[in-house]
Design a protein around this motif. Structure first.
Motif, PDB file in Angstrom:
ATOM      1  N   ARG A 208       0.795  -1.228   0.000  1.00 29.13           N
ATOM      2  CA  ARG A 208       0.000   0.000   0.000  1.00 29.13           C
ATOM      3  C   ARG A 208       0.832   1.285   0.000  1.00 29.13           C
ATOM      4  O   ARG A 208       0.267   2.370   0.111  1.00 29.13           O
ATOM      5  N   ALA A 209       2.147   1.171  -0.068  1.00 29.52           N
ATOM      6  CA  ALA A 209       2.996   2.367   0.052  1.00 29.52           C
ATOM      7  C   ALA A 209       4.134   2.339  -0.961  1.00 29.52           C
ATOM      8  O   ALA A 209       5.308   2.380  -0.596  1.00 29.52           O
ATOM      9  N   SER A 210       3.793   2.323  -2.223  1.00 29.15           N
ATOM     10  CA  SER A 210       4.818   2.223  -3.266  1.00 29.15           C
ATOM     11  C   SER A 210       5.636   3.514  -3.418  1.00 29.15           C
ATOM     12  O   SER A 210       6.666   3.509  -4.090  1.00 29.15           O
ATOM     13  N   GLN A 211       5.163   4.630  -2.791  1.00 28.85           N
ATOM     14  CA  GLN A 211       5.884   5.904  -2.886  1.00 28.85           C
ATOM     15  C   GLN A 211       6.898   6.092  -1.753  1.00 28.85           C
ATOM     16  O   GLN A 211       7.529   7.155  -1.658  1.00 28.85           O
ATOM     17  N   LEU A 212       7.069   5.091  -0.918  1.00 30.78           N
ATOM     18  CA  LEU A 212       7.932   5.215   0.264  1.00 30.78           C
ATOM     19  C   LEU A 212       9.372   5.557  -0.127  1.00 30.78           C
ATOM     20  O   LEU A 212       9.974   4.918  -0.980  1.00 30.78           O
ATOM     21  N   LYS A 213       9.919   6.611   0.543  1.00 29.15           N
ATOM     22  CA  LYS A 213      11.291   7.039   0.283  1.00 29.15           C
ATOM     23  C   LYS A 213      12.221   6.774   1.464  1.00 29.15           C
ATOM     24  O   LYS A 213      13.439   6.687   1.286  1.00 29.15           O
ATOM     25  N   ARG A 214      11.657   6.681   2.652  1.00 31.74           N
ATOM     26  CA  ARG A 214      12.476   6.428   3.838  1.00 31.74           C
ATOM     27  C   ARG A 214      11.782   5.413   4.733  1.00 31.74           C
ATOM     28  O   ARG A 214      10.592   5.547   5.039  1.00 31.74           O
ATOM     29  N   LEU A 215      12.538   4.397   5.164  1.00 27.54           N
ATOM     30  CA  LEU A 215      11.999   3.369   6.053  1.00 27.54           C
ATOM     31  C   LEU A 215      12.966   3.143   7.209  1.00 27.54           C
ATOM     32  O   LEU A 215      14.143   2.880   6.994  1.00 27.54           O
ATOM     33  N   GLU A 216      12.443   3.255   8.427  1.00 27.78           N
ATOM     34  CA  GLU A 216      13.246   2.992   9.627  1.00 27.78           C
ATOM     35  C   GLU A 216      12.541   1.945  10.478  1.00 27.78           C
ATOM     36  O   GLU A 216      11.367   2.096  10.823  1.00 27.78           O
ATOM     37  N   VAL A 217      13.268   0.885  10.804  1.00 27.01           N
ATOM     38  CA  VAL A 217      12.746  -0.175  11.667  1.00 27.01           C
ATOM     39  C   VAL A 217      13.717  -0.357  12.826  1.00 27.01           C
ATOM     40  O   VAL A 217      14.910  -0.573  12.610  1.00 27.01           O
ATOM     41  N   VAL A 218      13.202  -0.267  14.039  1.00 27.05           N
ATOM     42  CA  VAL A 218      14.033  -0.408  15.233  1.00 27.05           C
ATOM     43  C   VAL A 218      13.565  -1.615  16.030  1.00 27.05           C
ATOM     44  O   VAL A 218      12.366  -1.768  16.291  1.00 27.05           O
ATOM     45  N   TYR A 219      14.495  -2.442  16.374  1.00 28.91           N
ATOM     46  CA  TYR A 219      14.269  -3.598  17.251  1.00 28.91           C
ATOM     47  C   TYR A 219      13.269  -4.593  16.668  1.00 28.91           C
ATOM     48  O   TYR A 219      12.107  -4.643  17.035  1.00 28.91           O
ATOM     49  N   SER A 220      13.760  -5.406  15.765  1.00 30.34           N
ATOM     50  CA  SER A 220      12.937  -6.468  15.203  1.00 30.34           C
ATOM     51  C   SER A 220      13.810  -7.674  14.890  1.00 30.34           C
ATOM     52  O   SER A 220      13.870  -8.149  13.763  1.00 30.34           O
ATOM     53  N   LEU A 221      14.509  -8.176  15.895  1.00 31.69           N
ATOM     54  CA  LEU A 221      15.432  -9.296  15.701  1.00 31.69           C
ATOM     55  C   LEU A 221      14.688 -10.569  15.333  1.00 31.69           C
ATOM     56  O   LEU A 221      13.747 -10.974  16.007  1.00 31.69           O
ATOM     57  N   GLY A 222      15.124 -11.197  14.264  1.00 27.91           N
ATOM     58  CA  GLY A 222      14.583 -12.495  13.908  1.00 27.91           C
ATOM     59  C   GLY A 222      13.306 -12.442  13.104  1.00 27.91           C
ATOM     60  O   GLY A 222      12.984 -13.379  12.388  1.00 27.91           O
ATOM     61  N   GLU A 223      12.545 -11.338  13.208  1.00 31.02           N
ATOM     62  CA  GLU A 223      11.260 -11.257  12.531  1.00 31.02           C
ATOM     63  C   GLU A 223      11.398 -11.266  11.007  1.00 31.02           C
ATOM     64  O   GLU A 223      10.628 -11.903  10.314  1.00 31.02           O
ATOM     65  N   LEU A 224      12.366 -10.527  10.494  1.00 25.26           N
ATOM     66  CA  LEU A 224      12.386 -10.215   9.071  1.00 25.26           C
ATOM     67  C   LEU A 224      13.584 -10.802   8.336  1.00 25.26           C
ATOM     68  O   LEU A 224      13.780 -10.507   7.165  1.00 25.26           O
ATOM     69  N   TYR A 225      14.374 -11.601   9.010  1.00 27.12           N
ATOM     70  CA  TYR A 225      15.591 -12.147   8.423  1.00 27.12           C
ATOM     71  C   TYR A 225      15.263 -12.935   7.158  1.00 27.12           C
ATOM     72  O   TYR A 225      14.450 -13.855   7.157  1.00 27.12           O
ATOM     73  N   GLY A 226      15.905 -12.557   6.049  1.00 25.10           N
ATOM     74  CA  GLY A 226      15.713 -13.272   4.800  1.00 25.10           C
ATOM     75  C   GLY A 226      14.427 -12.935   4.066  1.00 25.10           C
ATOM     76  O   GLY A 226      14.165 -13.483   2.993  1.00 25.10           O
ATOM     77  N   GLU A 227      13.612 -12.011   4.619  1.00 24.55           N
ATOM     78  CA  GLU A 227      12.325 -11.684   4.010  1.00 24.55           C
ATOM     79  C   GLU A 227      12.313 -10.321   3.317  1.00 24.55           C
ATOM     80  O   GLU A 227      11.341  -9.978   2.655  1.00 24.55           O
ATOM     81  N   TRP A 228      13.366  -9.549   3.478  1.00 24.84           N
ATOM     82  CA  TRP A 228      13.360  -8.177   2.995  1.00 24.84           C
ATOM     83  C   TRP A 228      13.141  -8.056   1.491  1.00 24.84           C
ATOM     84  O   TRP A 228      12.511  -7.108   1.020  1.00 24.84           O
ATOM     85  N   GLY A 229      13.649  -8.991   0.734  1.00 22.41           N
ATOM     86  CA  GLY A 229      13.527  -8.913  -0.721  1.00 22.41           C
ATOM     87  C   GLY A 229      12.094  -8.808  -1.192  1.00 22.41           C
ATOM     88  O   GLY A 229      11.784  -8.067  -2.138  1.00 22.41           O
ATOM     89  N   ASP A 230      11.172  -9.545  -0.542  1.00 24.94           N
ATOM     90  CA  ASP A 230       9.768  -9.530  -0.940  1.00 24.94           C
ATOM     91  C   ASP A 230       9.139  -8.151  -0.764  1.00 24.94           C
ATOM     92  O   ASP A 230       8.212  -7.791  -1.488  1.00 24.94           O
ATOM     93  N   TYR A 231       9.637  -7.384   0.219  1.00 22.83           N
ATOM     94  CA  TYR A 231       9.054  -6.065   0.486  1.00 22.83           C
ATOM     95  C   TYR A 231       9.763  -4.969  -0.300  1.00 22.83           C
ATOM     96  O   TYR A 231       9.122  -4.064  -0.847  1.00 22.83           O
ATOM     97  N   LEU A 232      11.086  -5.056  -0.349  1.00 26.91           N
ATOM     98  CA  LEU A 232      11.862  -3.978  -0.966  1.00 26.91           C
ATOM     99  C   LEU A 232      11.602  -3.831  -2.458  1.00 26.91           C
ATOM    100  O   LEU A 232      11.736  -2.741  -3.006  1.00 26.91           O
ATOM    101  N   LYS A 233      11.227  -4.906  -3.106  1.00 27.54           N
ATOM    102  CA  LYS A 233      10.951  -4.797  -4.540  1.00 27.54           C
ATOM    103  C   LYS A 233       9.715  -3.941  -4.808  1.00 27.54           C
ATOM    104  O   LYS A 233       9.480  -3.524  -5.948  1.00 27.54           O
TER     105      LYS A 233
END
Length: 371
Positions: free
Chosen positions: A137-162
């Protein structure tokens, strides 16, 4: 007779007579009247919409939803406007089910942005499911900050960043990211200019005596140098790299304008004059032992001292469930005592569900007030 009266009157008028002495009185001058201009009463409803929106944005997401938008129809219309939600910053409140409530509210404000969201900061409640929701829902996103999410997103970033092709800054603090994730950043975010991968460093004694450990601890730096050559700003506070990783960055990221490697304590800046070379090549450089102003929460000297004196590098193990919800580090000290350093697992029970959810109906009633 008339002549006598006239004569007497004339005589009286020409005779010397003593003037009457009047009563003494103090003269009190009137005080000057000070004219005061009555200050006009401010009518907040008459402010231009953009100024009102700017003011409301400063009070934060929770106060907007819980209070501000209920003041009047005008404010509610402003709070419903998608332009109000171009920038979102949320931190988990200290209350029961705080993470779950934040996740639900974050979805609401993302929906309100109607695709106009450009800047998102979320602390201590980012999950795989939430990031998937945002990326859709946010294809215009220019800045993303995530603090404290150990283990949640490991290896999954590619699906979102594209789905974030316009991303210019990615900031991750105490958040795990893998080598394939860094490769995905380079592939899907061609406009990325700023990368921040910050964490608290646990320095293990003699860890660089093992060639396998040397390779693992330099992997992140080497991957950045390989896949992100166009970076302008790089922050790697607390990274475990040595001079090998730093040299790779200097060779691969030739456009760097700033480099922050504070708390990268395995770097020997005197060896091969690598510290000097950093300063000569890059305009703004922060070296391993520089002051940690603004990031003191990433320094834990007492813990580091305890670990260095009681724990060997071979005693550290990572553990987690298949979904990455139950995640942490397990250590064994010199006496064989086992202790755990949990990251997100305190929020979940063994089944991956929220352990502190006692009454879901009460939680949902609280959440409904934000709709």
């Amino acid at each position: 007779m008339k002549a006598d009266k006239a004569h007497n009157a004339t005589k009286a008028s020409t005779s010397k007579s003593k003037p009457r002495k009047g009563k003494k009185s103090k003269f009190v001058p009137k005080s000057k009247q000070i004219w005061q201009v009555k200050k006009p009463t401010a009518n907040w409803l008459e402010l231009p919409t953009d100024i009102t929106a700017n003011i409301l944005q400063r009070i934060g997401v929770f106060d907007i939803l819980k209070n501000a938008e209920k003041v009047c129809t005008t404010w509610r219309q402003i709070c419903k406007d998608p332009s109000m939600w171009k920038v979102i910053s949320m931190d988990t409140p200290e209350c029961t089910n705080g993470r779950l409530i934040c996740e639900l509210i974050c979805k609401i404000v993302v929906d309100r942005s109607q695709g106009q969201l450009v800047d998102l900061s979320i602390t201590d409640f980012c999950t795989d499911e939430l990031l998937r929701y945002i990326s859709d829902r946010a294809s215009q996103l220019k800045r993303l900050e995530v603090v404290y999410s150990l283990g949640e997103l490991y290896g999954e970033w590619g699906d979102y960043l594209k789905k974030f092709p316009l991303l210019e800054e990615l900031s991750l603090e105490t958040t795990v990211i893998g080598l394939q994730d860094i490769e995905a950043v380079g592939r899907y975010c061609p406009l990325l200019k700023t990368l921040k991968l910050n964490q608290k460093l646990y320095k293990w004694p003699n860890i660089y005596d093992d060639e396998e450990h040397v390779q693992v601890l330099n992997e992140t730096a080497i991957a950045i140098a390989k896949h992100l050559p166009n970076l302008r700003h790089l922050q790697l506070i607390g990274d475990g790299m040595s001079n090998i990783g730093l040299q790779a960055i200097l060779d691969g990221c030739t456009h760097l304008e700033s480099l922050d490697i504070r708390q990268c304590l395995y770097i020997d800046r005197k060896k091969d004059d690598i510290g000097k070379r950093c300063s000569e090549r890059i305009k703004d450089v922060k070296l391993p032992n520089d002051d940690m102003e603004g990031y003191m929460h990433l320094v834990d000297n007492d813990y580091d001292d305890y670990v260095e004196s009681n724990v060997s590098s071979e005693s550290m193990l990572f553990f987690g469930d298949s979904d990455g919800d139950y995640y942490g580090r397990r250590y064994y000290d010199s006496d064989g005592y086992e202790y755990d350093d949990y990251t997100r697992c305190d929020a979940f029970d063994e089944d991956g569900d929220f352990s502190d959810v006692e009454d879901m109906n009460d939680m949902m009633a609280f959440f409904s007030m934000f709709k």
